[in-house]
Write a protein that holds these residues in place. Structure first.
Motif, PDB file in Angstrom:
ATOM      1  N   LYS A  45       0.911  -1.331   0.013  1.00  0.00           N
ATOM      2  CA  LYS A  45       0.055  -0.044  -0.047  1.00  0.00           C
ATOM      3  C   LYS A  45       0.838   1.374   0.066  1.00  0.00           C
ATOM      4  CE  LYS A  45      -4.084  -2.126   2.174  1.00  0.00           C
ATOM      5  NZ  LYS A  45      -4.849  -1.897   3.550  1.00  0.00           N
ATOM      6  N   ARG A  46       0.142   2.388  -0.499  1.00  0.00           N
ATOM      7  CA  ARG A  46       1.050   3.512  -0.406  1.00  0.00           C
ATOM      8  C   ARG A  46       1.753   3.988   0.961  1.00  0.00           C
ATOM      9  NH1 ARG A  46       0.474   7.482  -4.470  1.00  0.00           N
ATOM     10  NH2 ARG A  46      -1.540   6.531  -4.755  1.00  0.00           N
ATOM     11  N   GLY A  47       3.079   4.231   1.026  1.00  0.00           N
ATOM     12  CA  GLY A  47       3.703   4.473   2.141  1.00  0.00           C
ATOM     13  C   GLY A  47       4.215   3.448   3.070  1.00  0.00           C
ATOM     14  N   GLU A  48       3.679   2.135   2.608  1.00  0.00           N
ATOM     15  CA  GLU A  48       3.993   1.058   3.501  1.00  0.00           C
ATOM     16  C   GLU A  48       5.253   0.520   3.115  1.00  0.00           C
ATOM     17  OE1 GLU A  48       0.804  -2.632   4.837  1.00  0.00           O
ATOM     18  OE2 GLU A  48       1.391  -2.096   2.508  1.00  0.00           O
ATOM     19  N   SER A  49       6.272  -0.066   3.870  1.00  0.00           N
ATOM     20  CA  SER A  49       7.561  -0.752   3.454  1.00  0.00           C
ATOM     21  C   SER A  49       7.035  -2.076   3.340  1.00  0.00           C
ATOM     22  CB  SER A  49       8.417  -0.869   4.588  1.00  0.00           C
ATOM     23  OG  SER A  49       7.868  -1.533   5.926  1.00  0.00           O
ATOM     24  N   ALA A  50       7.902  -2.841   2.496  1.00  0.00           N
ATOM     25  CA  ALA A  50       7.684  -4.094   2.023  1.00  0.00           C
ATOM     26  C   ALA A  50       7.641  -5.240   3.424  1.00  0.00           C
ATOM     27  CB  ALA A  50       9.069  -4.566   0.889  1.00  0.00           C
ATOM     28  N   ARG A  51       8.316  -4.945   4.389  1.00  0.00           N
ATOM     29  CA  ARG A  51       8.249  -5.642   5.522  1.00  0.00           C
ATOM     30  C   ARG A  51       6.781  -5.378   6.298  1.00  0.00           C
ATOM     31  NH1 ARG A  51      12.255  -7.870   9.640  1.00  0.00           N
ATOM     32  NH2 ARG A  51      11.085  -7.943  11.476  1.00  0.00           N
ATOM     33  N   GLU A  52       6.443  -4.256   6.303  1.00  0.00           N
ATOM     34  CA  GLU A  52       4.982  -3.885   6.727  1.00  0.00           C
ATOM     35  C   GLU A  52       3.924  -4.641   5.998  1.00  0.00           C
ATOM     36  OE1 GLU A  52       6.223   0.515   8.575  1.00  0.00           O
ATOM     37  OE2 GLU A  52       5.422   0.249   6.601  1.00  0.00           O
ATOM     38  N   ALA A  53       4.079  -4.502   4.610  1.00  0.00           N
ATOM     39  CA  ALA A  53       3.156  -5.451   3.814  1.00  0.00           C
ATOM     40  C   ALA A  53       3.115  -6.799   4.011  1.00  0.00           C
ATOM     41  CB  ALA A  53       3.481  -4.842   2.287  1.00  0.00           C
ATOM     42  N   ALA A  54       4.345  -7.311   4.085  1.00  0.00           N
ATOM     43  CA  ALA A  54       4.361  -8.872   4.210  1.00  0.00           C
ATOM     44  C   ALA A  54       3.753  -9.238   5.693  1.00  0.00           C
ATOM     45  CB  ALA A  54       5.832  -9.234   4.384  1.00  0.00           C
ATOM     46  N   VAL A  55       3.955  -8.658   6.588  1.00  0.00           N
ATOM     47  CA  VAL A  55       3.102  -8.965   7.940  1.00  0.00           C
ATOM     48  C   VAL A  55       1.732  -8.688   7.903  1.00  0.00           C
ATOM     49  CG1 VAL A  55       2.727  -8.066  10.474  1.00  0.00           C
ATOM     50  CG2 VAL A  55       5.164  -8.104   9.495  1.00  0.00           C
TER      51      VAL A  55
END
Length: 138
Positions: A45-55
């Protein structure tokens, strides 16, 4: 003419120890839209890091919380003529429970060998194999 920016996505090779015998199990998700088995993953999502998106994606698709550990190889491929990059981590499940939804109707906790055989896309074996190599006593 410049090449299009890749679609960015992230996910995890989600794992746990069997509550019965302590054996390593890997979680795969079944997506009815594609009738495939894969690792939990999804677009950033916009502004989200890859790690945050994975979680977030692991929680949305499996109902499980996780703690991403070792970064795994990034998969690069094309979808409908557009480049896509999927970032992966190995991640132990830290609690939760699956509830079927529109995106994922089933999950399976499988032995690594069974997971390897069930994955629909052969490329998805790359992060699985890397996760197994990164885990002690895998």
């Amino acid at each position: 003419m410049s090449s299009p920016s890749p679609v960015l996505a992230a996910g995890c090779v989600l794992w746990r120890r069997s509550p019965y015998d302590g054996a390593l199990q890997v979680c795969l998700v079944h997506r009815p839209r594609y009738d495939d088995w894969s690792h939990p993953k999804g677009k950033l999502k916009r502004g989200e890091s890859a790690r945050e998106a994975a979680v977030r994606e692991v929680l949305e698709e499996t109902g499980h919380h996780c703690e991403p550990g070792t970064a795994l190889p990034t998969l690069r491929y094309e979808v409908n003529g557009h480049p896509k990059e999927v970032f992966y981590w190995e991640a132990p499940a830290t609690g939760g429970a699956f509830v079927p939804n529109d995106e994922v109707d089933r999950v399976a906790w499988l032995s690594p060998a069974a997971a390897r055989g069930r994955l629909t896309r052969p490329a998805d074996r790359v992060p699985l194999d890397a996760a197994l190599a990164a885990l002690p006593d895998a």
